[in-house]
Design a protein around this motif. Structure first.
Motif, PDB file in Angstrom:
ATOM      1  N   THR A 121      -0.744  -0.597  -7.371  1.00 23.12           N
ATOM      2  CA  THR A 121      -0.955  -1.460  -6.203  1.00 23.12           C
ATOM      3  C   THR A 121      -1.534  -2.807  -6.600  1.00 23.12           C
ATOM      4  O   THR A 121      -1.096  -3.856  -6.122  1.00 23.12           O
ATOM      5  CB  THR A 121      -1.890  -0.751  -5.209  1.00 23.12           C
ATOM      6  OG1 THR A 121      -1.366   0.532  -4.907  1.00 23.12           O
ATOM      7  CG2 THR A 121      -2.021  -1.562  -3.925  1.00 23.12           C
ATOM      8  N   LEU A 122      -2.536  -2.802  -7.488  1.00 23.56           N
ATOM      9  CA  LEU A 122      -3.146  -4.064  -7.905  1.00 23.56           C
ATOM     10  C   LEU A 122      -2.160  -4.933  -8.699  1.00 23.56           C
ATOM     11  O   LEU A 122      -2.125  -6.155  -8.532  1.00 23.56           O
ATOM     12  CB  LEU A 122      -4.389  -3.780  -8.746  1.00 23.56           C
ATOM     13  CG  LEU A 122      -5.580  -3.187  -7.986  1.00 23.56           C
ATOM     14  CD1 LEU A 122      -6.729  -2.904  -8.944  1.00 23.56           C
ATOM     15  CD2 LEU A 122      -6.043  -4.143  -6.896  1.00 23.56           C
ATOM     16  N   VAL A 123      -1.368  -4.317  -9.567  1.00 29.66           N
ATOM     17  CA  VAL A 123      -0.376  -5.082 -10.336  1.00 29.66           C
ATOM     18  C   VAL A 123       0.657  -5.713  -9.409  1.00 29.66           C
ATOM     19  O   VAL A 123       1.035  -6.876  -9.562  1.00 29.66           O
ATOM     20  CB  VAL A 123       0.296  -4.169 -11.378  1.00 29.66           C
ATOM     21  CG1 VAL A 123       1.502  -4.868 -11.998  1.00 29.66           C
ATOM     22  CG2 VAL A 123      -0.692  -3.771 -12.458  1.00 29.66           C
ATOM     23  N   ALA A 124       1.104  -4.976  -8.408  1.00 30.04           N
ATOM     24  CA  ALA A 124       2.070  -5.518  -7.456  1.00 30.04           C
ATOM     25  C   ALA A 124       1.468  -6.671  -6.660  1.00 30.04           C
ATOM     26  O   ALA A 124       2.121  -7.694  -6.404  1.00 30.04           O
ATOM     27  CB  ALA A 124       2.555  -4.412  -6.526  1.00 30.04           C
ATOM     28  N   ALA A 134       0.823  -1.209   0.000  1.00 28.14           N
ATOM     29  CA  ALA A 134       0.000   0.000   0.000  1.00 28.14           C
ATOM     30  C   ALA A 134       0.859   1.261   0.000  1.00 28.14           C
ATOM     31  O   ALA A 134       0.413   2.325  -0.430  1.00 28.14           O
ATOM     32  CB  ALA A 134      -0.922   0.000   1.212  1.00 28.14           C
ATOM     33  N   LYS A 135       2.097   1.135   0.489  1.00 26.68           N
ATOM     34  CA  LYS A 135       2.983   2.294   0.533  1.00 26.68           C
ATOM     35  C   LYS A 135       3.622   2.603  -0.827  1.00 26.68           C
ATOM     36  O   LYS A 135       4.358   3.568  -0.954  1.00 26.68           O
ATOM     37  CB  LYS A 135       4.092   2.054   1.563  1.00 26.68           C
ATOM     38  CG  LYS A 135       3.571   2.001   2.992  1.00 26.68           C
ATOM     39  CD  LYS A 135       4.713   1.748   3.960  1.00 26.68           C
ATOM     40  CE  LYS A 135       4.187   1.668   5.405  1.00 26.68           C
ATOM     41  NZ  LYS A 135       5.281   1.403   6.359  1.00 26.68           N
ATOM     42  N   LEU A 136       3.350   1.760  -1.796  1.00 33.64           N
ATOM     43  CA  LEU A 136       3.963   2.012  -3.093  1.00 33.64           C
ATOM     44  C   LEU A 136       3.432   3.289  -3.739  1.00 33.64           C
ATOM     45  O   LEU A 136       4.080   3.876  -4.582  1.00 33.64           O
ATOM     46  CB  LEU A 136       3.703   0.833  -4.036  1.00 33.64           C
ATOM     47  CG  LEU A 136       4.419  -0.467  -3.678  1.00 33.64           C
ATOM     48  CD1 LEU A 136       3.997  -1.557  -4.644  1.00 33.64           C
ATOM     49  CD2 LEU A 136       5.925  -0.275  -3.721  1.00 33.64           C
ATOM     50  N   GLY A 137       2.275   3.678  -3.350  1.00 37.64           N
ATOM     51  CA  GLY A 137       1.716   4.903  -3.908  1.00 37.64           C
ATOM     52  C   GLY A 137       0.214   4.870  -3.870  1.00 37.64           C
ATOM     53  O   GLY A 137      -0.409   3.832  -3.620  1.00 37.64           O
ATOM     54  N   PHE A 171       0.989 -12.607  -5.748  1.00 37.62           N
ATOM     55  CA  PHE A 171       0.088 -13.755  -5.626  1.00 37.62           C
ATOM     56  C   PHE A 171       0.506 -14.872  -6.593  1.00 37.62           C
ATOM     57  O   PHE A 171       0.586 -16.052  -6.200  1.00 37.62           O
ATOM     58  CB  PHE A 171      -1.344 -13.304  -5.913  1.00 37.62           C
ATOM     59  CG  PHE A 171      -2.341 -14.411  -5.850  1.00 37.62           C
ATOM     60  CD1 PHE A 171      -2.694 -15.002  -4.636  1.00 37.62           C
ATOM     61  CD2 PHE A 171      -2.931 -14.892  -7.017  1.00 37.62           C
ATOM     62  CE1 PHE A 171      -3.615 -16.026  -4.580  1.00 37.62           C
ATOM     63  CE2 PHE A 171      -3.854 -15.920  -6.966  1.00 37.62           C
ATOM     64  CZ  PHE A 171      -4.195 -16.487  -5.746  1.00 37.62           C
ATOM     65  N   ILE A 172       0.774 -14.512  -7.843  1.00 33.48           N
ATOM     66  CA  ILE A 172       1.177 -15.519  -8.831  1.00 33.48           C
ATOM     67  C   ILE A 172       2.536 -16.115  -8.463  1.00 33.48           C
ATOM     68  O   ILE A 172       2.773 -17.313  -8.625  1.00 33.48           O
ATOM     69  CB  ILE A 172       1.201 -14.886 -10.232  1.00 33.48           C
ATOM     70  CG1 ILE A 172      -0.219 -14.485 -10.650  1.00 33.48           C
ATOM     71  CG2 ILE A 172       1.801 -15.849 -11.251  1.00 33.48           C
ATOM     72  CD1 ILE A 172      -0.279 -13.726 -11.946  1.00 33.48           C
TER      73      ILE A 172
END
Length: 364
Positions: free
Chosen positions: A82-85, A73-76, A90-91
């Protein structure tokens, strides 16, 4: 008298303008009231839907933020990053879990021993395979104008593995007392395949008999892990097998007289040379047997038992039997059934592949 229009003062003009604007405002108010009265319900419902959708989006964002780790969440504040990270992590976790399970499975499974063994009766296979791989009919035309070249090439391709020096390692010279291990296999010499009692042996130089109208067929046993034959050592027991052909019983008696008779009571009771899986081939009907003519088996009419058990040895070679049709009738489809004979081999009249094989041969 001329009628004269009284002059309009500036004050009167202002009064008229105000009254006109007042009338317009009242009319617009009435129109708005009527509109609200007519469409009030629809506008209120649309406003409620907008409120609900805003609340759902808000709650969804809160749920997503709860599942996303704090360091992501701190990525920006950008939602896409956030969703891509999160999807990448997960994968990656799934890939690591799958890799761990696969490595564990491969460590537990033996690469040479199957997990389930036993309970299978070996059958027979023929070589060369028919031109149509979905059929059991071996069909060809013999002579100089024949079409036997395809079968001849398949003969040679299959027998390449039995040439000298083609299969390195683990080969030993076996005898009737040899017991194989998982690192040993018996050497198979191809010199005994040549029959010396005929002018047309089963060799590549003679086109495996197909050119001269005396075709050869190779029989091999299917490999069953851990299976070892239980031979017939007692001639009386062989004579009591009603389903065994008479010609095979006569061959076994001659074989026993040649290799076992007069060698002492211990040898005669359990002769090592009787450690065989016997083979018999005959027509499905009396007409098939007559059209088939006499058969020749080489080098023996059976498979020596010292080639077994099959333990998935590296470069393992199955023993072979050459059968030659020396009096086949041209232009007739002949149905042939071959059987294996040992104590632990059973047969099924409705399933010829259990303990044997069924095939057809047609020579034009």
């Amino acid at each position: 008298m001329e009628s004269r229009v009284p002059p309009v003062s500036q004050t009167d003009r202002m009064v008229k303008r105000d009254s006109y604007q007042h009338g317009i405002s009242q009319a617009s108010r009435l129109d708005s009231k009527e509109t609200v009265s007519e469409f009030g319900e629809n506008s209120i419902a649309s406003q409620e839907d907008k409120c609900c959708s805003v609340q759902r989006d808000y709650l969804l964002d809160r749920e997503i933020k709860k599942k996303i780790p704090p360091f992501l969440a701190k990525l920006g504040k950008n939602r896409l990053i956030t969703l891509v990270a999160w999807q990448f992590c997960f994968i990656t976790s799934l890939a690591l879990l799958f890799s761990c399970c696969l490595v564990t499975y491969l460590e537990l499974v033996d690469p040479f021993v199957p997990r389930k063994t036993g309970g299978t009766v070996p059958g027979l296979a023929i070589r060369p395979q028919p031109v149509d791989l979905h059929s059991t009919l071996i069909s060809f035309r013999h002579g100089g104008a024949g079409n036997w070249q395809i079968l001849n090439d398949r003969f040679k391709e299959y027998l390449k593995a039995y040439s000298f020096g083609k299969r390195p390692g683990g080969s030993i010279v076996c005898n009737w007392k040899t017991q194989l291990t998982s690192t040993e296999r018996c050497h198979i010499g191809n010199r005994k395949w040549m029959a010396l009692d005929t002018d047309v042996p089963c060799t590549g130089a003679e086109k495996f008999g197909m050119y001269h109208g005396q075709p050869c067929v190779i029989l091999k046993m299917n490999n069953v892990f851990g299976w070892e034959p239980q031979p017939y050592y007692n001639l009386t027991e062989i004579d009591n097998i009603r389903s065994m052909p008479t010609f095979l019983k006569g061959y076994i008696h001659k074989y026993w007289n040649k290799y076992c008779r007069g060698k002492g009571p211990a040898i005669e009771e359990k002769c090592p040379q009787m450690r065989m899986v016997w083979v018999s081939c005959e027509g499905e009907t009396t007409a098939d047997t007559e059209n088939m003519g006499p058969l020749h088996y080489g080098p023996w009419q059976g498979f020596p038992g010292y080639h077994y058990p099959y333990l998935n040895q590296q470069h393992y070679l199955s023993p072979l039997i050459f059968i030659q049709f020396r009096g086949i009738t041209p232009g007739v489809i002949i149905q042939v059934r071959c059987k294996l004979w040992a104590k632990n081999i059973s047969h099924d009249p409705r399933n010829p592949r259990k303990g044997g094989i069924h095939f057809e041969i047609l020579m034009d």
